[in-house]
Design a protein around this motif. Structure first.
Motif, PDB file in Angstrom:
ATOM      1  N   PHE A 177      26.233  22.843  29.510  1.00  0.00           N
ATOM      2  CA  PHE A 177      26.648  24.197  29.880  1.00  0.00           C
ATOM      3  C   PHE A 177      26.889  24.301  31.382  1.00  0.00           C
ATOM      4  N   ALA A 178      25.976  23.758  32.184  1.00  0.00           N
ATOM      5  CA  ALA A 178      26.096  23.838  33.641  1.00  0.00           C
ATOM      6  C   ALA A 178      27.345  23.110  34.130  1.00  0.00           C
ATOM      7  N   VAL A 179      27.625  21.941  33.568  1.00  0.00           N
ATOM      8  CA  VAL A 179      28.815  21.189  33.975  1.00  0.00           C
ATOM      9  C   VAL A 179      30.076  21.945  33.565  1.00  0.00           C
ATOM     10  N   HIS A 180      30.075  22.490  32.347  1.00  0.00           N
ATOM     11  CA  HIS A 180      31.228  23.276  31.887  1.00  0.00           C
ATOM     12  C   HIS A 180      31.433  24.503  32.771  1.00  0.00           C
ATOM     13  N   LEU A 181      30.338  25.185  33.094  1.00  0.00           N
ATOM     14  CA  LEU A 181      30.415  26.372  33.949  1.00  0.00           C
ATOM     15  C   LEU A 181      30.957  26.008  35.327  1.00  0.00           C
ATOM     16  N   ARG A 182      30.480  24.903  35.872  1.00  0.00           N
ATOM     17  CA  ARG A 182      30.953  24.479  37.193  1.00  0.00           C
ATOM     18  C   ARG A 182      32.437  24.127  37.153  1.00  0.00           C
ATOM     19  N   ASP A 183      32.844  23.373  36.137  1.00  0.00           N
ATOM     20  CA  ASP A 183      34.224  22.896  36.090  1.00  0.00           C
ATOM     21  C   ASP A 183      35.203  23.976  35.658  1.00  0.00           C
ATOM     22  N   LYS A 184      34.986  24.539  34.508  1.00  0.00           N
ATOM     23  CA  LYS A 184      35.948  25.497  33.946  1.00  0.00           C
ATOM     24  C   LYS A 184      35.715  26.918  34.437  1.00  0.00           C
ATOM     25  N   GLY A 185      34.470  27.334  34.461  1.00  0.00           N
ATOM     26  CA  GLY A 185      34.166  28.712  34.842  1.00  0.00           C
ATOM     27  C   GLY A 185      34.576  29.035  36.259  1.00  0.00           C
ATOM     28  N   MET A 186      34.259  28.148  37.187  1.00  0.00           N
ATOM     29  CA  MET A 186      34.626  28.389  38.580  1.00  0.00           C
ATOM     30  C   MET A 186      36.138  28.331  38.742  1.00  0.00           C
ATOM     31  N   GLU A 187      36.781  27.398  38.047  1.00  0.00           N
ATOM     32  CA  GLU A 187      38.244  27.288  38.123  1.00  0.00           C
ATOM     33  C   GLU A 187      38.909  28.566  37.626  1.00  0.00           C
ATOM     34  N   GLN A 188      38.417  29.074  36.495  1.00  0.00           N
ATOM     35  CA  GLN A 188      38.991  30.298  35.943  1.00  0.00           C
ATOM     36  C   GLN A 188      38.710  31.504  36.831  1.00  0.00           C
ATOM     37  N   ALA A 189      37.497  31.577  37.381  1.00  0.00           N
ATOM     38  CA  ALA A 189      37.151  32.714  38.242  1.00  0.00           C
ATOM     39  C   ALA A 189      38.011  32.722  39.501  1.00  0.00           C
ATOM     40  N   ILE A 190      38.219  31.557  40.090  1.00  0.00           N
ATOM     41  CA  ILE A 190      39.038  31.478  41.302  1.00  0.00           C
ATOM     42  C   ILE A 190      40.497  31.782  40.981  1.00  0.00           C
ATOM     43  N   SER A 191      40.992  31.266  39.864  1.00  0.00           N
ATOM     44  CA  SER A 191      42.378  31.526  39.462  1.00  0.00           C
ATOM     45  C   SER A 191      42.587  33.012  39.185  1.00  0.00           C
ATOM     46  N   MET A 192      41.662  33.602  38.457  1.00  0.00           N
ATOM     47  CA  MET A 192      41.775  35.025  38.146  1.00  0.00           C
ATOM     48  C   MET A 192      41.648  35.861  39.419  1.00  0.00           C
ATOM     49  N   GLY A 193      40.756  35.448  40.318  1.00  0.00           N
ATOM     50  CA  GLY A 193      40.602  36.152  41.586  1.00  0.00           C
ATOM     51  C   GLY A 193      41.868  36.091  42.418  1.00  0.00           C
ATOM     52  N   ALA A 194      42.515  34.928  42.440  1.00  0.00           N
ATOM     53  CA  ALA A 194      43.762  34.787  43.202  1.00  0.00           C
ATOM     54  C   ALA A 194      44.847  35.686  42.625  1.00  0.00           C
ATOM     55  N   TRP A 195      44.933  35.755  41.308  1.00  0.00           N
ATOM     56  CA  TRP A 195      45.915  36.625  40.655  1.00  0.00           C
ATOM     57  C   TRP A 195      45.625  38.086  40.993  1.00  0.00           C
ATOM     58  N   LEU A 196      44.359  38.471  40.928  1.00  0.00           N
ATOM     59  CA  LEU A 196      43.975  39.854  41.212  1.00  0.00           C
ATOM     60  C   LEU A 196      44.299  40.226  42.651  1.00  0.00           C
ATOM     61  N   VAL A 197      43.941  39.353  43.586  1.00  0.00           N
ATOM     62  CA  VAL A 197      44.195  39.643  44.997  1.00  0.00           C
ATOM     63  C   VAL A 197      45.699  39.743  45.261  1.00  0.00           C
ATOM     64  N   ALA A 198      46.465  38.818  44.698  1.00  0.00           N
ATOM     65  CA  ALA A 198      47.921  38.863  44.888  1.00  0.00           C
ATOM     66  C   ALA A 198      48.491  40.167  44.338  1.00  0.00           C
ATOM     67  N   SER A 199      47.998  40.603  43.196  1.00  0.00           N
ATOM     68  CA  SER A 199      48.474  41.863  42.606  1.00  0.00           C
ATOM     69  C   SER A 199      48.112  43.059  43.486  1.00  0.00           C
ATOM     70  N   LEU A 200      46.873  43.090  43.975  1.00  0.00           N
ATOM     71  CA  LEU A 200      46.451  44.205  44.824  1.00  0.00           C
ATOM     72  C   LEU A 200      47.243  44.242  46.127  1.00  0.00           C
ATOM     73  N   LEU A 201      47.492  43.076  46.711  1.00  0.00           N
ATOM     74  CA  LEU A 201      48.291  43.023  47.938  1.00  0.00           C
ATOM     75  C   LEU A 201      49.734  43.473  47.673  1.00  0.00           C
ATOM     76  N   ALA A 202      50.295  43.029  46.544  1.00  0.00           N
ATOM     77  CA  ALA A 202      51.671  43.412  46.212  1.00  0.00           C
ATOM     78  C   ALA A 202      51.776  44.910  45.946  1.00  0.00           C
ATOM     79  N   LEU A 203      50.836  45.460  45.206  1.00  0.00           N
ATOM     80  CA  LEU A 203      50.880  46.896  44.900  1.00  0.00           C
ATOM     81  C   LEU A 203      50.748  47.740  46.161  1.00  0.00           C
ATOM     82  N   ASN A 204      49.718  47.476  46.948  1.00  0.00           N
ATOM     83  CA  ASN A 204      49.506  48.280  48.153  1.00  0.00           C
ATOM     84  C   ASN A 204      50.581  48.014  49.200  1.00  0.00           C
ATOM     85  N   GLY A 205      51.024  46.771  49.316  1.00  0.00           N
ATOM     86  CA  GLY A 205      52.115  46.456  50.241  1.00  0.00           C
ATOM     87  C   GLY A 205      53.402  47.144  49.825  1.00  0.00           C
ATOM     88  N   GLY A 206      53.686  47.155  48.535  1.00  0.00           N
ATOM     89  CA  GLY A 206      54.873  47.860  48.031  1.00  0.00           C
ATOM     90  C   GLY A 206      54.786  49.349  48.286  1.00  0.00           C
TER      91      GLY A 206
END
Length: 186
Positions: free
Chosen positions: A25-54
């Motif tokens: 579980f710990a290895v899966h969480l480190r590998d996949k969970g962190m990857e997904q959290a960072i990817s989702m965070g990047a998408w969220l931040v890009a969306s928030l910047l695009a919306l407010n910038g627009g």
């Protein structure tokens, strides 16, 4: 400090089996969970910047038609700032979790090998992770604030237009639209 009881062979065997699952579980969480959290965070931040910038660009494009353009522009700029705080928090949170995650994986490898668990170490590990969870929630709150500022900026922008009417003039066969302020006494 009390000494932990020495586990018997059955306890050691159960600890080894449980540790192997915890390790997976710990290895899966480190590998996949962190990857997904960072990817989702990047998408969220890009969306928030695009919306407010627009939104800020929309204010700039219609500044001459707004009663108070600095109000919605300020709200959108604040939304951009909170999106950047969210991005920094997500990045910091991901890096900060690497050390306790590595310690947890190392601990479960040891338990899977010898079967001996140490409650004090497990408590220390939980104590290290708890503030990281709280800080992660603060980063998440900054993202929600950015989204709410975008909505507030939209409402402020939409309600900030000066009343105008469009007058159609014909000059040499070409139609030209001209915005003329509407006065309430007409």
């Amino acid at each position: 400090m009390t000494q932990e009881p020495i586990p018997d062979e059955d306890d050691l065997r159960l600890n080894r089996v449980g540790a192997s699952y915890e390790l997976q579980f710990a290895v899966h969480l480190r590998d996949k969970g962190m990857e997904q959290a960072i990817s989702m965070g990047a998408w969220l931040v890009a969306s928030l910047l695009a919306l407010n910038g627009g939104g800020a660009l929309a204010v700039l494009n219609t500044v001459d038609r707004l009663a108070q353009p600095t109000v919605p522009a300020s709200i959108f700029i604040a939304g951009i700032m909170f999106a950047l705080v969210n991005a920094a928090g997500i990045q910091w949170s991901g890096y900060a979790q690497l050390k306790p995650m590595s310690e947890m994986i190392g601990y479960w490898i040891t338990v899977a090998d010898d079967g001996v668990r140490t409650a004090a170490f497990e408590d220390q590990l939980k104590a290290k992770v708890r503030p990281l969870i709280i800080r992660g929630k603060l980063a998440s709150a900054a993202g929600w604030i950015s989204a709410l500022l975008f909505l507030a900026g939209c409402v402020c922008f939409a309600t900030n237009f000066e009343p105008t009417r469009v007058k159609n003039n014909s000059m040499a066969g070409a139609a030209h639209d001209e915005a003329v302020p509407v006065h309430k006494d007409h």
